[in-house]
Design an enzyme around this catalytic site. Structure first.
Site, mmCIF file in Angstrom:
data_model
loop_
_atom_site.group_PDB
_atom_site.id
_atom_site.type_symbol
_atom_site.label_atom_id
_atom_site.label_comp_id
_atom_site.label_asym_id
_atom_site.label_seq_id
_atom_site.Cartn_x
_atom_site.Cartn_y
_atom_site.Cartn_z
ATOM 1 N N ASP A 75 90.752 21.632 45.219
ATOM 2 C CA ASP A 75 90.056 21.143 44.030
ATOM 3 C C ASP A 75 90.821 21.509 42.760
ATOM 4 O OD1 ASP A 75 89.305 23.859 44.668
ATOM 5 O OD2 ASP A 75 87.789 23.755 43.097
ATOM 6 N N GLU A 137 87.148 26.098 44.951
ATOM 7 C CA GLU A 137 87.631 27.394 44.470
ATOM 8 C C GLU A 137 87.358 27.549 42.984
ATOM 9 O OE1 GLU A 137 90.434 30.226 42.579
ATOM 10 O OE2 GLU A 137 90.272 28.065 42.261
#
Length: 384
Positions: A75, A137
Site C-alpha cells: 500500500d 502498513e
C-alpha cells in the site's frame, strides 16, 4: 536481460497500481501472485475481512521452518493535495531517478525482489525463501498483523526477515513502537450560564490531556540505560483535540488524538494503565450529573517496536553483503516488530530514503536499486 533494466520495468508496473490504502491492493496482489506462480513458487493469498485487500505469502525451496522472508508492504499513501510534476502513478525517469508514488516506500524494494525471483527459483535452496507482500502498513500494519497470525496458526516459523523499507541500504536493527489512540469523551450539553447542569466534555478533555502530559514527563525518567534511540525515552504526543460549537454552549462531546512511541513494552503498559485509571476516577463526578456520560479509548494502531538483539544472523549476513560497518536504529516504525514477535530475526534494509517517502515527486535512484540487487543476489551463498 539486464537485471537493473528488468527491475525498472517491474517498478513501472508496480507504480501503475494505485494501491492507496483506502482503495485496496487486489489487482497488484493478483498480478504478483501470477508472476511468482509462473516461476514455481507456492503462493497463498489471504483476504482481509472486507474482501478488498489481501496479503501474499509466496515460497521457494523446501518446506519447513527456518529460512528467510523478504517482505514489503504493497500500500501507498494518498496523493491528494500534493503538487506532483508528473502523474504519480506513471513512473517518470529523470536524471538517474525513478519517480512515482511508492517508488521508494516501498515498491522499489518489491521490484528488486521480483526481479531476482527467477534466480531464486533456480537456486539449490537448503532453506526456504518466502516473499511477503502485505496491505495497510501505512494505516496501522494491519496486513502484517494478519499475516503473522496466519503463520502462527499454520505453524510456519521462518527464521529471518529482511524488510525493505527505505534506509539508503543501511542495516537497521531497531526502532520504537507506535501506539495511536483516539479518546472519546461523552458529556452532557447545556447552556454556558449553568455549568453545573451539564458535563463539559471539553473540560474533561483538558484534564485528560493534562494527565497525558504528566505521564510524558514521567517517561523521560524511564529511559533504559544505554538506549540507542534519540530521544532515549518513550515519547508521548497529543496530535488533536476537538470539542464544542459555540462560546455559550456546554460541549457534549470531545475527541483527543494521541500517540506514544515506546522504547520498551513496559512503558506502554504503564501509560495505558495510568490513563485508564485516571479516566475511571473522572467518571463518578460526571455520572452524578448525567447517567449517559462515558470515556472510551479507541485503539487506532499498536505497532510493536523492533528490539535490537545480539548475535543476529540476518544482521551479520546483510551487513556483509552491503558493506555496512555497523547497525543503526531509526525513528520511524515498520512491520518488523510484528515479524519479530513470531520469533524471526529481523533487520530493515532497503533502497531509497525515508526523506522521500509520502512526499510529492517521491523517487528512488538507480544507484540504490543496484545496491539492493547486489544484496539480494548475494543471499544465494547463505541459503544454499
Amino acid at each position: 536481460m539486464d537485471l537493473l533494466y528488468r527491475t525498472e520495468e517491474l517498478l513501472g508496473e508496480l507504480i501503475a497500481f494505485p494501491t492507496v490504502s483506502a482503495d485496496g491492493n487486489l489487482d497488484l496482489i493478483a498480478w504478483a501472485a501470477n508472476y511468482l506462480k509462473d516461476l514455481g513458487a507456492i503462493c497463498d493469498v489471504t483476504l482481509d475481512e472486507t474482501g478488498h485487500k489481501a496479503n501474499l505469502f509466496a515460497t521457494f525451496g523446501p518446506e519447513g521452518d527456518g529460512g528467510l522472508v523478504l517482505s514489503g508492504h504493497s500500500d501507498v499513501v494518498p496523493v491528494e493535495d500534493q503538487e506532483w510534476s508528473s502523474d504519480p502513478f506513471v513512473m517518470d525517469d529523470r536524471e538517474g531517478r525513478l519517480y512515482g508514488r511508492g517508488a521508494c516506500d516501498m515498491k522499489g524494494f518489491i521490484a528488486c525482489v521480483l526481479a531476482v525471483a527467477p534466480r531464486i527459483a533456480e537456486w539449490p535452496l537448503t532453506r526456504p525463501v518466502h516473499i511477503a507482500l502485505t496491505y495497510d502498513e501505512e494505516v496501522g500494519c494491519f496486513g502484517a498483523r494478519a499475516l503473522v497470525e496466519d503463520l502462527r496458526a499454520r505453524d510456519i516459523r521462518p527464521a529471518m526477515a529482511i524488510l525493505g523499507e527505505p534506509t539508503m541500504m543501511r542495516v537497521i536493527n531497531g526502532h520504537k513502537g507506535c501506539y495511536e489512540y483516539t479518546t472519546h469523551i461523552t458529556g452532557c450539553a447545556g447552556h454556558g450560564s449553568a455549568p453545573d447542569h451539564g458535563v463539559n466534555a471539553a473540560v474533561c478533555a483538558a484534564r485528560y490531556a493534562g494527565r497525558l502530559m504528566e505521564l510524558e514527563g514521567e517517561l523521560r525518567t524511564r529511559a533504559p540505560e544505554g538506549s540507542p534511540f534519540s530521544p532515549a525515552w518513550t515519547t508521548l504526543n497529543i496530535g488533536r483535540i476537538h470539542s464544542g460549537h459555540a462560546h455559550n454552549v456546554i460541549p457534549d462531546h470531545a475527541e483527543i488524538d494521541w500517540e506514544m512511541r515506546p522504547v520498551q513494552r513496559s512503558d506502554a503498559e504503564h501509560v495505558l494503565a495510568e490513563i485508564d485509571r485516571f479516566a475511571e476516577e473522572m467518571l463518578p463526578a460526571m455520572l452524578s450529573v448525567h447517567s449517559e456520560v462515558a470515556i472510551t479509548r479507541e485503539v487506532i494502531a499498536e505497532t510493536q517496536g523492533l528490539h535490537p538483539v545480539k548475535d543476529s544472523e540476518v544482521a551479520t549476513i546483510v551487513s556483509a553483503l552491503t558493506g555496512a560497518n555497523g547497525l543503526d536504529v531509526v525513528a520511524f516504525g515498520t512491520e518488523a516488530g510484528l515479524f519479530q514477535s513470531l520469533g524471526m530475526d529481523c533487520v530493515v534494509c532497503g533502497p531509497g530514503s525515508i526523506e522521500q517517502a509520502h512526499k510529492p515527486d517521491e523517487y528512488v535512484s538507480r544507484d540504490q536499486l543496484s545496491a539492493c540487487l547486489h544484496m539480494l543476489q548475494g543471499l544465494e551463498k547463505h541459503l544454499t
